[in-house]
Design a protein around this motif. Structure first.
Motif, mmCIF file in Angstrom:
data_model
loop_
_atom_site.group_PDB
_atom_site.id
_atom_site.type_symbol
_atom_site.label_atom_id
_atom_site.label_comp_id
_atom_site.label_asym_id
_atom_site.label_seq_id
_atom_site.Cartn_x
_atom_site.Cartn_y
_atom_site.Cartn_z
ATOM 1 N N GLU A 176 0.831 -1.209 0.000
ATOM 2 C CA GLU A 176 0.000 0.000 0.000
ATOM 3 C C GLU A 176 0.862 1.255 0.000
ATOM 4 O OE1 GLU A 176 -3.257 0.145 -0.445
ATOM 5 O OE2 GLU A 176 -3.268 -2.034 -0.614
ATOM 6 N N CYS A 210 -1.461 12.041 0.383
ATOM 7 C CA CYS A 210 -2.672 11.208 0.387
ATOM 8 C C CYS A 210 -3.773 11.925 1.163
ATOM 9 C CB CYS A 210 -2.373 9.851 1.028
ATOM 10 S SG CYS A 210 -3.811 8.763 1.102
ATOM 11 N N ASP A 239 -6.855 10.727 1.991
ATOM 12 C CA ASP A 239 -7.852 9.833 2.598
ATOM 13 C C ASP A 239 -7.468 9.529 4.041
ATOM 14 O OD1 ASP A 239 -9.615 7.787 3.308
ATOM 15 O OD2 ASP A 239 -9.649 6.968 1.267
ATOM 16 N N TYR A 282 -8.188 5.899 5.346
ATOM 17 C CA TYR A 282 -7.217 4.965 4.765
ATOM 18 C C TYR A 282 -5.888 5.047 5.504
ATOM 19 C CZ TYR A 282 -4.165 3.148 0.976
ATOM 20 O OH TYR A 282 -3.242 2.460 0.228
ATOM 21 N N VAL A 307 -11.248 -0.134 5.608
ATOM 22 C CA VAL A 307 -11.635 0.725 4.486
ATOM 23 C C VAL A 307 -11.587 -0.141 3.231
ATOM 24 C CG1 VAL A 307 -10.838 2.889 5.520
ATOM 25 C CG2 VAL A 307 -9.241 1.499 4.220
ATOM 26 N N GLN A 352 -10.213 0.039 0.400
ATOM 27 C CA GLN A 352 -8.920 -0.146 -0.261
ATOM 28 C C GLN A 352 -8.122 -1.279 0.359
ATOM 29 O OE1 GLN A 352 -10.236 2.742 0.915
ATOM 30 N NE2 GLN A 352 -9.188 4.516 0.039
#
Length: 283
Positions: A17, A67, A69, A72, A229, A231
């Protein structure tokens, strides 16, 4: 962080990730190392899970990658913060690493969706039924190995007894209700157990009857673990070479579609319970 071996699927996922986050903005490893005020070896080892990463570093790197989010990032930071040992570590070196990764995935899942064609769902199996399945393993298991696999699967099932068990949906094809692993009594007890487990408030068992016809993914078993989440969802499939984990967005979208399409063919939960009882009477 010191180099560690071997890494777990969860640790590899965290590194993957962070790599995706970096690649999403088109930043090279060398550029990332400069921004993070470290060296490219640290970035590379972290992304490949050869070395660990702290939750604070995850947040710093995510900020450097711009990022947006927050949920996340929080989930990734929690992945970095949460460490063992856990019960499945007792089996490390004795069972294939992929089995331990399944237990870890289930432990952290926000929800579980399972599709089974020929076997009852693993988390809902009784010991004698498990023994019937493991007796068919190729290559054959020794009696000691077989019992160890049974004990491990029973420990996995304890996730359903937690004070906060994840919501679970088990899609079960009719063939799994009729396929015998062990004798008739073993199958009947297994079906009775399946019915009892279906009474849990967090468990939904839905049957795909023969009359529903063909459906997507009919030839394999799928476990879809919902992350904190979307993702961080994970798909686990069994293949002849062992356990495989998938988490690329294309895979997640495709397997969500597979499960949704199979669900469309399945009976509603109440109808499924009646159907299971009918099959039990016919055995």
């Amino acid at each position: 962080m010191p180099v560690r071996k071997p890494s777990t699927e969860r640790q590899r996922r965290l590194g993957a990730e962070l790599r995706r986050m970096r690649e999403h903005i088109g930043m090279t490893i060398n550029e990332a190392a400069t921004v993070h005020r470290t060296d490219r070896t640290t970035v590379s080892n972290t992304e490949s899970a050869r070395s660990g990463v702290s939750s604070d570093r995850v947040r710093v790197w995510a900020a450097n990658y711009r990022c947006p989010d927050a949920s996340y990032i929080d989930a990734l930071a929690e992945m970095a913060r949460e460490r063992g040992p856990h019960w499945w570590d007792e089996y490390r070196g004795a069972l294939p690493a992929g089995l331990l990764d399944i237990a870890e995935m289930e432990h952290h899942a926000a929800a579980l969706r399972s599709a089974q064609i020929m076997h009852m769902p693993g988390l809902l199996q009784l010991p004698d039924y498990m023994r019937g399945i493991f007796a068919e393993a190729v290559p054959p298991m020794s009696p000691t190995d077989l019992e160890q696999h049974v004990a491990f699967r029973l420990r996995r099932a304890q996730i359903l007894d937690r004070s906060d068990p994840p919501p679970c949906e088990f899609l079960v094809h009719e063939s799994a209700l009729r396929m015998r692993f062990g004798d008739r009594r073993v199958l009947l007890r297994q079906i009775e157990h399946l019915l009892r487990q279906a009474e849990r408030p967090n468990v939904a068992v839905r049957v795909v009857p023969f009359r529903a016809g063909g459906f997507a993914n009919a030839g394999s078993s799928t476990l879809y673990a919902c992350g904190p989440v979307p993702q961080l969802d994970t798909v686990q499939i069994d293949v002849p070479t062992g356990v495989t984990f998938l988490h690329a967005e294309t895979y997640l979208v495709n397997y969500r579609s597979v499960l949704d399409r199979m669900r469309e063919r399945a009976l509603e939960a109440g109808e499924s319970i009646d159907f299971i009882r009918q099959v039990a009477e016919e055995i």
